[in-house]
Design a protein around this motif. Structure first.
Motif, mmCIF file in Angstrom:
data_model
loop_
_atom_site.group_PDB
_atom_site.id
_atom_site.type_symbol
_atom_site.label_atom_id
_atom_site.label_comp_id
_atom_site.label_asym_id
_atom_site.label_seq_id
_atom_site.Cartn_x
_atom_site.Cartn_y
_atom_site.Cartn_z
ATOM 1 N N SER A 157 31.448 51.946 47.048
ATOM 2 C CA SER A 157 30.482 51.606 48.092
ATOM 3 C C SER A 157 29.852 52.844 48.709
ATOM 4 N N SER A 171 28.821 40.510 49.195
ATOM 5 C CA SER A 171 29.971 40.543 50.095
ATOM 6 C C SER A 171 31.111 41.416 49.580
ATOM 7 N N ASN A 214 32.370 47.492 50.272
ATOM 8 C CA ASN A 214 33.601 48.092 50.791
ATOM 9 C C ASN A 214 34.853 47.295 50.458
ATOM 10 N N PHE A 215 34.802 46.533 49.366
ATOM 11 C CA PHE A 215 35.984 45.820 48.883
ATOM 12 C C PHE A 215 37.045 46.837 48.462
ATOM 13 N N LYS A 216 38.247 46.617 48.909
ATOM 14 C CA LYS A 216 39.375 47.447 48.465
ATOM 15 C C LYS A 216 40.317 46.541 47.670
ATOM 16 N N SER A 260 40.926 43.504 48.955
ATOM 17 C CA SER A 260 40.379 42.204 49.316
ATOM 18 C C SER A 260 39.026 42.425 49.975
ATOM 19 N N SER A 261 38.307 41.335 50.225
ATOM 20 C CA SER A 261 36.998 41.446 50.855
ATOM 21 C C SER A 261 37.131 42.061 52.248
ATOM 22 N N ASN A 262 36.208 42.968 52.560
ATOM 23 C CA ASN A 262 36.197 43.591 53.890
ATOM 24 C C ASN A 262 35.017 43.003 54.646
ATOM 25 N N ARG A 263 35.210 41.761 55.129
ATOM 26 C CA ARG A 263 34.087 41.045 55.726
ATOM 27 C C ARG A 263 33.523 41.752 56.946
ATOM 28 N N ASN A 264 34.375 42.451 57.702
ATOM 29 C CA ASN A 264 33.892 43.109 58.922
ATOM 30 C C ASN A 264 32.884 44.209 58.603
ATOM 31 N N LEU A 265 33.174 45.024 57.582
ATOM 32 C CA LEU A 265 32.245 46.094 57.215
ATOM 33 C C LEU A 265 30.981 45.532 56.576
#
Length: 484
Positions: free
Chosen positions: A228, A257, A260-262, A264-269
């Motif tokens: 990302s 979406s 910035n997935f690591k 799991s999904s990083n919905r906040n970022l």
């Protein structure tokens, strides 16, 4: 070419200024400050003049059809006729199969494989540093020295007819772990006139995809790790695009979406990113269309509703569980319907993409897709005929399928037989008509709409047949590469 000679480099991106072409332009502008860097998206007489006086020309090609495009081939030949010392490189998504390119187009000096951010400037530096004697050496044998950097392929010509020409593929020493380049984009002056699905430009916020879809080249090209771009650099990029006249921006990257997935999904970022981009460009001028049904939730969808034009486009592909399994889509019709309902509950409009003419698609699978559209009541749909893109498992499956059993070639003998369509063309046409009547706001197709859809189905059919015939010609190579 001496180092103090002014260099002119031109990137040609067919029809659209793609993000990759603009990024490469920015990289070269930063790397070669005393050179002139051009970015063109057409082959008009004025563009032809720019190409003919360039020292290096990079054809940034993204479709297999570009390999077969006579205008592109003739342009390359004309460049070589007018300026034999001009170096022609091909880059972009089609670089996955350099052997096909080099066999089909004999005016290419090198294919830049993979993402190219590291390879391209080094390749130009390499050529610039060669002596005139080397530059006039037509068989390019001296490119052997470039293997320390790698990431290219070229044809080594032989005067001995018994030996023939040999294609050299140099594995990249860097691209496997390449980091995203954060150079400023080279933004063309007329970017505001460009329209791609309603946006002036698509920008990348990340690369890579976790999916395993058999028809998609993205994981092979960009990898399965999500890389990302830092938020501050995305915002700077959006600001620069806005200053140059861009009014509507779409965020790409395969699945929006996954930013910035690591693990799991990083919905906040992801949500922070689209909020801040929306603050710059305006919510009515931002779209984040491409989503997987398994990487959305109500928080993500509400953020899309509040900060964008309020649309998502799911890759649904089929209403058949068996066919989705064949495609290794990782979803099923029930999950797809639930994701559509969730989006609608959040006030988000939903489009769906479908594939017809997949080699294993039976009549019952197609009828299930039609039934799915009745249940889904989508706001918009896209229908594509299955394309055997080299470096995908679908391509391998197509090669294994006899032409008479392939929907791309099989003659349709059903209700549209008087239109002289293939099975995939008939399904494409029929599904487009069917979808009109089962949209969220239904409409009965009139004669004009029917003609548009028929022309679309025939165009897709012709294009897919041409690509399929091309990959059939290289089936031994594709099988060997795929099995390795």
């Amino acid at each position: 070419m001496s180092n103090n000679q002014k260099t002119e480099i031109t990137i040609y991106s067919p029809n659209h200024y793609t993000y990759g072409a603009m990024l490469m332009g920015g990289i070269l502008k930063k790397e070669f400050k005393d050179s002139k860097i051009n970015l063109i998206n057409n082959l008009s007489p004025n563009s032809q003049k720019i190409l003919s006086k360039s020292n290096f020309v990079i054809f940034a090609l993204y479709s297999t059809l570009h390999i077969l495009n006579s205008e592109i081939k003739e342009t390359m030949a004309e460049i070589k006729r007018k300026s034999p010392n001009t170096k022609i490189f091909i880059a972009g998504a089609i670089s996955a199969y350099p052997e096909i390119i080099l066999n089909e187009i004999n005016t290419v000096d090198a294919v830049i494989m993979g993402e190219g951010e590291y390879t391209t400037p080094n390749l130009i530096k390499y050529f610039k540093n060669q002596t005139e004697n080397h530059l006039n050496n037509s068989n390019l044998e001296y490119l052997e020295d470039f293997k320390e950097i790698g990431g290219i392929a070229y044809k080594l010509e032989s005067e001995d007819s018994n030996i023939g020409n040999k294609i050299i593929v140099q594995a990249s020493k860097k691209n496997k772990d390449i980091e995203l380049d954060f150079s400023d984009l080279l933004i063309p002056k007329d970017i505001e006139k460009q329209t791609i699905r309603g946006a002036n430009v698509y920008i990348e916020t990340h690369r890579g995809c976790l999916g395993n879809c058999t028809f998609c080249q993205v994981p092979e090209f960009f990898g399965r790790d999500i890389r990302s771009k830092p938020l501050e650099l995305i915002l700077k990029e959006v600001e620069n695009l806005k200053k140059r006249g861009v009014k509507r921006i779409a965020i790409s990257g395969g699945t929006g979406s996954l930013y910035n997935f690591k693990k799991s999904s990083n919905r906040n970022l992801f949500i922070e990113m689209i909020e801040k981009v929306s603050d710059i460009i305006g919510s009515k001028n931002l779209s984040v269309p491409d989503m997987r049904v398994d990487y959305v939730d109500s928080d993500i969808l509400n953020a899309i509703k509040n900060n964008t034009v309020g649309w998502v486009f799911y890759g649904i592909e089929s209403g058949s569980n068996k066919l989705l399994s064949d495609m290794k889509k990782g979803t099923n019709p029930e999950k797809n319907l639930n994701a559509i309902k969730l989006a609608k509950d959040c006030g988000v409009k939903v489009g769906g993409s479908f594939i017809v003419g997949y080699p294993t698609e039976r009549e019952v699978d197609y009828l299930m897709t039609k039934d799915f559209l009745v249940d889904a009541e989508l706001d918009d749909i896209f229908v594509s005929s299955a394309e055997p893109i080299p470096k995908t498992r679908l391509c391998n499956k197509v090669i294994e399928t006899k032409k008479e059993d392939n929907p791309t070639f099989k003659i349709h003998n059903g209700i549209y037989r008087k239109l002289h369509l293939t099975e995939s063309e008939a399904r494409c046409f029929d599904l487009l008509l069917h979808a009109e009547m089962w949209r969220s706001v239904p409409r009965i197709p009139n004669a004009q709409i029917k003609k548009i859809y028929l022309d679309e189905a025939k165009t897709q059919g012709n294009d897919i047949r041409n690509v399929t015939n091309l990959v059939y010609n290289y089936k031994d190579l594709i099988y060997k590469d795929f099995n390795n």
